[in-house]
Design an enzyme around this catalytic site. Sequence first.
Site, PDB file in Angstrom:
ATOM      1  N   SER A 579      -7.448  -6.109   8.538  1.00  0.00           N
ATOM      2  CA  SER A 579      -6.238  -5.625   9.563  1.00  0.00           C
ATOM      3  C   SER A 579      -6.423  -6.504  10.887  1.00  0.00           C
ATOM      4  CB  SER A 579      -6.263  -4.139   9.513  1.00  0.00           C
ATOM      5  OG  SER A 579      -5.395  -3.829  10.600  1.00  0.00           O
ATOM      6  N   TYR A 592     -10.512   3.888  12.128  1.00  0.00           N
ATOM      7  CA  TYR A 592      -9.757   2.808  11.312  1.00  0.00           C
ATOM      8  C   TYR A 592     -10.189   1.629  11.871  1.00  0.00           C
ATOM      9  CZ  TYR A 592      -6.311   0.117   8.769  1.00  0.00           C
ATOM     10  OH  TYR A 592      -5.624  -0.924   7.951  1.00  0.00           O
TER      11      TYR A 592
END
Length: 702
Positions: A579, A592
């Site tokens: 990501s 995250y």
Amino acid sequence: MKTKPQTFKHVSYLWDEEKAASLGDDEVALLIYRSNILGADLRITNYGGGNTSCKTMEKDPLTGKAVEVMWIKGSGGDIGTLTKAGLAGLYVDKLRSLEGVYRGIAHEDEMVGLFNHCIYDLDSKAPSIDTPLHAFLPFKHIDHLHPDAAIAIAASKEGEKITQELFEGQIAWVPWQRPGFDLGLQLRDALEANPGIRGIMLGGHGLFTWGDTAHECYTNSLEVIEKASAFLEENYGKKRPVFGGKKTKALDPAQRKDQAAKIAPLLRGLASSYNRMVGTFNDSETVLQFINSHDLTKLAPLGTSCPDHFLRTKIAPLVLDIPADQELSDLSALKSHIEKLFAQYREGYKDYYEKHKRSNSPAMRDPNPVIILWPGVGMFSYAKDKQTSRVASEFYINAINVMRGAEAVSEYVSLPLQEAFDIEYWLLEEAKLQRMPKEKPLSRKVALITGSAGGIGKAIADKFAAEGACVVLTDIDGDRLDKARKDFGKDAAIAVKLDVLDNDTIAQAYAAACLAFGGVDIIVNCAGLAISKPLPETTEADWDLLNDVLVKGQFKVSQAGVAVMRAQGLGGDIINIASKNALVSGPNNVAYGTAKAAQVHMSRLLAAELGPDKIRVNVVNPDAVIEGSKIWEGKWAEGRAKAYGVTVEELPAFYAKRTLMNEIISTEDIANGVFAFVGGILSKSTGNILNVDGGVAAAFVR
């Protein structure tokens, strides 16, 4: 006139009166219908095998006169999937007039080019070598089929005598000869010498049957095959046990599949020494009966009889001489022995080529075995793609059936090696191979993708399949996975439920890949989830869940996959979907973002370690891919919207506006990014990161 349904024991009667009636008097449509239902039963003919035709009266576009036209399956087609586009339409009188310029059997190949001068339908598929075999017979509808039962008689030492007695003179016999113009003349001569017959048996090859209508032809074919099948059944075990009886005891089904899955990558790697191959495993009762028998050592080296069989399977298989229950936890101890077996096979194939080649023979092709037999376990087949390896497996099962039948009623006779070679390296066959379309970039590759039931993972699977790969869809959501599988063709994909934290399901997924395709070349770690919370609200459970699924899951799936890749020895690719958050520090994202950063650094570490194995490890960093993502269905979207002070509905536009290119990112964009790493143009790139985010300056790697 209404047809009467018939009942058969050994073949399937599939004629649907209502369907046939809907086609009216369109004989070409009835030909296609008849062909499709014949091809639907592998006991009648195998994929791509045999040929069908009909003759109609048509208006000549040049003279306006009525002319007879023969419609026949074109070169390289399959009757089971035949459409009008797969037919060749030719003037019958012109085809028959070619006899006047035929210079004899030494000049067979030049006749194929002359078929083009006989074409009536300008949209015709290239006429096949079987064209004159149909043209010189007067019947309106003709079937040329390769039923196992008929070939078993045709490939037996006393085939001619058995044919005469069994069919009471109603089936003529023409000795083996390679298909071509002369064989067409021989069929005509056989009919003239035996008026009133219902068919012709081609020695070692197959069956010709016919009728005045499509239905009469269909039932005639089924009746002849049924009679041959019943005759064989009556004789199984009468003289001696089938294949001489059992010599090797088969492992139980679970053990067979476990052993096959373990050894398949090793076999695939060795079978891919010239070109990468895709595999198929089969442990059906037919296969087991043959490979576990006393006659295996006698019959397997003889090779197959029907040209279609050995063109797909090579003249003979490789038989593994290792115990079925061989310990396979460490393949290195076994590898050197199996390498020697492969080396011996390649030398034997080279010797076959050198002894039988002609002055104008094409260069020797891949000398590796297509069929590998492991007594007690099963059969492996290797070819350029899944469909071809599956079909090769089916063809060898046809060959087993032929050998079983021939041995039951007489003695099996294979083609002489020179005859086999002349077909395998036939210049016309070589020309057909050269006309094959260019392979797609991911042809011959197998990809396992986690989290591929939807969103980014599904888009990657779609892209890979479109580019020629075999795909192993995996996901923790079984229902969603089943739905996703329906979007792929029969040979394009399998679906296996997988939890990236469960060692058993990971092992099962790779075992399924090895059984279905022979191994794995590409691993895409895409499974994931997201939790967006400020630091005070982030729980230890949140932290553990994110780091377990994203980091530990990537580790576990990669570790298991590398073991398969190393057994193959073919290198490979691992692509990790991380990501933008692995590189950019954003609010309310500590767990995250940390997990994503760990994924990226693990990728660099693996790239450094696996480089010597030619296993490349790269990262694709998406950002804000909302389309089709389960992540955005939950509180993650609410959390990100809250962090940026917008509504959930405004998120796509918000993310687009903050990019340099002002673009919304789709799942297809990510799939294209992954493909860039594995499609061949970046084959020497590893340890790299590709951002697919529309341009986020803070995420620039350098």
